[in-house]
Design an enzyme around this catalytic site. Structure first.
Site, short mmCIF file in Angstrom:
data_model
loop_
_atom_site.label_atom_id
_atom_site.label_comp_id
_atom_site.label_asym_id
_atom_site.label_seq_id
_atom_site.Cartn_x
_atom_site.Cartn_y
_atom_site.Cartn_z
N ASP A 86 12.12 44.79 1.87
CA ASP A 86 10.88 45.95 1.10
C ASP A 86 9.95 46.50 1.78
OD1 ASP A 86 10.27 47.32 -1.48
OD2 ASP A 86 8.82 46.04 -1.31
N ASP A 144 7.90 41.30 -2.33
CA ASP A 144 6.40 40.93 -3.19
C ASP A 144 6.45 41.24 -4.47
OD1 ASP A 144 5.93 43.35 -2.39
OD2 ASP A 144 3.98 42.75 -1.67
N THR A 151 7.06 48.18 1.17
CA THR A 151 5.71 47.74 0.85
C THR A 151 5.44 46.34 0.74
OG1 THR A 151 5.82 49.80 -0.55
CG2 THR A 151 3.82 48.15 -1.08
#
Length: 822
Positions: free
Chosen positions: A336, A578, A338
């Protein structure tokens, strides 16, 4: 029939704990709990005095957090094993019928078991300390003040606040809801988030995907749903491990071979041969003990445990031990963007008004928008930092719609300074604007520079209407610059060097994500794909996944589908993330990796948590896994070669009706020098090879021919020696010659497995050879181990047979490598 406790005014009082209100004969169902009236909402939460009362009554969330086995379980698992039982019985027998040197194998097992217990205990301490660091800290409102507390400090009736990514830690009833959406998929299997309103129940183990609110705890401790699940399967429950299951398979077959062979050997030595009883018992035990590859199980546990300790020092929490193995087998890593490639924070670099909008007016909209969400995401926080709200704000927020990764935008409604009502949306331009809008071309140029762009648009209808985005009037572009992680580029280069494919999967614009990946040097970053154009068919999706490296505008459900598509092509997939939108994909991936600063939900489902939030820790995890798997595969060949030649020697002895050539002390010496000591060092050595599948086949294809060659050459030496020697002491001389051949052949197997050579590997092999030589030349060691070479003809014959066996070993290993692959 449930009852309420009423005071004299008729108001409901806290009364007894919830369990006391339920009929004693009622059967509790965690999924469909007994219906009770919802507790009265108290906005300030419990008072300090009420908390103390509940703690005194034991109404506290006292479920122990277990990240590993208890000390008792560790000792039991290492001591009470099937093979320890067999060896223990044989050891007791030998203590009564033979000299202490024939009982050395028992002391070795005691030492090995002690090492296993100590290493796993060290791993437990590391796991437990890291688990405390990464533990969730829910926000609880008491006396009107919100504060973070430990999960174990929550009491019955506490008011627990919720925000995006927060995990519901105990069961309760919603007291406040602000567009609250909760994902219960980990409990119910239902993928769609559930909208919660005041009075609705929430179950522990679920998590917030959008909105916020608060709930009143109605079940704590072992009565909470998640705690009941944990009682059935604690966090330590092992995920699938090919290494562990492979070793179990091998041990099962070894047991099947060992039992009939041992029975035949016992009959042969005690009944058929009319020898000294104690000597016959000793030689029978000497034939049975080496069949058991007991050290292999121990060494595997030790290698895993040491791996956990090593990674713990790097602030990496391995929640399930075989996760180390799993990441070593990974050939695709889905990242991911970000929080993984970029740091959590962003900066507003520019605001571009559209369609003649007034810049000052746009700034006021953004300023008030920032005040609409009490738990802003990274994008909104950047806007708040750029346009902080003053004390005398003239605009007021009348409604808010939190950001949802499924919608790709958030919303807020205001009453402006002049009393005008307006509703605004802030989110992905390519979602809020119709396809072909000229503004998208301008945005594309910004995305190509790696910038993130949000569109501020004025909504035409109700904020929460299903078509709120339809017809929204574009007002301004908010340009954000993401902070790249300084170590991300090196980590991507490491994966490329290790032939691990990297796929960047993000909810952001695909071109923007590709530009960020390109800045970090990701190979294939120019191959970007908008996930809205991704085919729904799993096979076609898998093809698209293999052909492209960067994917944008991916929904949470698509992330899950993408992982499944890659797995359908035989890939071992690791997923990092996250955010709460990564949870489903993390759960379905072969290995889920979460950042320590990520949401509680992601940390709960991930097998590996990077507590230092550093993506650069991943290569250490991969390297540790490869070291463990590659080395265990190597040393397993040593252990199983011994098992094969021990079984074959026993069968040959039974068939030819001769005395078993070895006493336990001989095979203890051989095992220590050619297997035990070198295996320990080789198991902990560096190893960068990617773990290969089919552990059992890879080990047995070398162990079987090596064991056959060792057994045949040793037995040939023994038969020649039986014809060469005669008279008193002949059996001891025959045993010494056979031991010399077996040692030399076993040393050659060790020399092959120790490749490629380094200075310490050469030193290790040489030290083992020197150890055996010392036994042969030191008189008291000769007596202790009953090893004394008689004459010169037979010892040199034994060496010659061993040399021929070594040549055959080299040929066989190379043929197997060419025939079946390395």
């Amino acid at each position: 029939m449930t009852q309420r406790a009423l005071d004299s005014s008729g108001e409901q009082t806290p009364g007894p704990s919830r369990p006391a209100m339920i009929d004693a004969g009622a059967e509790l169902d965690p999924v469909h709990p007994v219906e009770l009236p919802p507790p009265a909402h108290r906005p300030d939460g419990l008072s300090t005095a009420e908390v103390a009362e509940r703690v005194a009554r034991g109404e506290v969330n006292d479920v122990p957090v277990r990240s590993s086995r208890s000390v008792t379980e560790i000792v039991r698992a290492n001591v009470f094993t099937r093979f320890n039982l067999i060896i223990g019985v044989l050891w007791v027998i030998m203590l009564f019928v033979a000299p202490i040197q024939d009982s050395l194998f028992g002391f070795v097992i005691v030492a090995n078991t002690g090492i296993g217990i100590i290493q796993e205990w060290r791993a437990k301490k590391t796991l437990d300390s890291l688990a405390v660091i990464g533990e969730a800290k829910p926000t609880v409102r008491r006396d009107g003040v919100a504060a973070e507390i430990s999960t174990s400090e929550i009491v019955l009736g506490d008011l627990v606040e919720l925000g995006p990514g927060d995990k519901v830690v105990v069961d309760g009833t919603v007291a406040e809801a602000d567009s609250l959406e909760i994902d219960e998929s980990l409990l119910t299997g239902e993928a769609d988030p559930v909208i919660k309103r005041p009075g609705d129940p929430v179950m522990s183990g679920s998590f917030v995907v959008a909105g916020g609110g608060a709930f009143t705890a109605t079940k704590v401790g072992r009565e909470a749903y998640a705690a009941q699940l944990a009682e059935e399967a604690s966090r330590f429950t092992l995920v699938h491990s090919e290494l562990r299951s492979g070793i179990s398979t091998i041990l099962k077959y070894v047991t099947w071979m060992m039992v009939p062979t041992a029975i035949g050997l016992i009959i042969s030595q005690l009944v058929v041969k009319d020898n000294n009883f104690k000597d016959s018992v000793a030689r029978t035990v000497g034939g049975i003990v080496p069949m058991i590859p007991e050290g292999l199980v121990l060494l595997t546990s030790v290698a895993f445990a040491i791996g956990v300790v090593r990674l713990g020092r790097k602030q990496c929490l391995v929640q399930e031990l075989p996760a180390i193995e799993g990441l070593a087998r990974v050939d695709v890593v889905c990242l991911d963007k970000t929080g993984t490639l970029t740091e959590g924070g962003m900066d507003v670099t520019e605001v571009r008004p559209l369609n003649g909008s007034d810049e000052a007016y746009v700034q006021e909209v953004l300023r008030t928008f920032g005040a609409s969400d009490p738990r802003p995401n990274a994008s909104l926080q950047a806007i708040i930092d750029a346009y902080p709200q003053g004390d005398g704000a003239a605009w007021t927020v009348t409604d808010a719609m939190p950001f949802s990764s499924a919608r790709k935008y958030s919303g807020a409604a205001f009453t402006e300074a002049d009393g005008t009502a307006s509703a605004w949306l802030l989110g992905a331009p390519d979602v809020l604007l119709p396809e072909g809008d000229p503004t998208l071309t301008e945005i594309e140029h910004l995305n190509e520079q790696g910038l993130r762009v949000l569109l501020l648009a004025r909504a035409q209808g109700e904020l929460n209407a299903s078509g709120a985005a339809a017809g929204a009037a574009p007002t301004a572009l908010v340009v954000l610059e993401q902070r790249l992680r300084p170590d991300a580029g090196d980590t991507l280069a490491y994966f490329a060097d290790q032939n691990v494919a990297t796929k960047v999967i993000s909810g952001d614009n695909a071109v923007s994500v590709g530009a960020v990946a390109g800045k970090l040097g990701l190979a294939g970053a120019e191959n970007t794909l908008d996930a809205r154009r991704l085919p729904a068919d799993p096979d076609a999706m898998a093809t698209a996944m293999e052909q492209n490296a960067v994917f944008g505008r991916v929904t949470p459900q698509q992330k899950r589908d993408m992982v499944a598509a890659l797995q359908s092509r035989g890939h071992t997939v690791a997923m990092t993330g996250d955010g709460v939108n990564d949870v489903l994909a993390l759960k379905d991936a072969d290995i889920g990796v979460s950042m320590g600063s990520g949401s509680e939900a992601t940390r709960a489902v991930a097998q590996i948590v990077l507590l230092n939030n550093s993506f650069a820790t991943l290569p250490s995890v991969v390297a540790e896994g490869r070291r463990v798997i590659g080395n265990i595969t190597r040393v397993a060949t040593l252990f199983l070669t011994k098992t094969v030649y021990s079984v074959l020697l026993a069968i040959l002895v039974v068939c030819t009706q001769v005395e078993y050539p070895f006493l336990p002390r001989h095979l203890t010496l051989l095992s220590t020098l050619t297997i035990g000591v070198p295996a320990f060092f080789l198991a902990l050595a560096p190893n960068k090879e990617r773990a290969q599948p089919h552990f059992v086949r890879r080990v047995m294809r070398y162990a079987i021919p090596s064991g056959v060659i060792a057994a045949a050459s040793t037995f040939a030496t023994y038969l020649v020696a039986r014809h060469h020697y005669s008279g008193e002491g002949a059996l001891e001389a025959e045993t010494s010659a056979a031991t010399l051949t077996l040692f030399l052949v076993s040393m050659w197997v060790l020399a092959i497995i120790a490749r490629p050579y380094t200075w310490w590997r050469i030193g290790l092999v040489a030290a083992m050879g020197l150890g055996f030589l010392i036994v042969l030349v030191v008189p008291w060691l000769q007596d202790f181990f009953a090893l004394k070479l008689v004459g010169t003809t037979m010892p040199w014959t034994a060496v010659g047979i061993a040399v021929a066996a070594a040549v055959l070993l080299e040929f066989t290993w190379r043929w197997v490598g060419r025939r079946f692959g390395a």
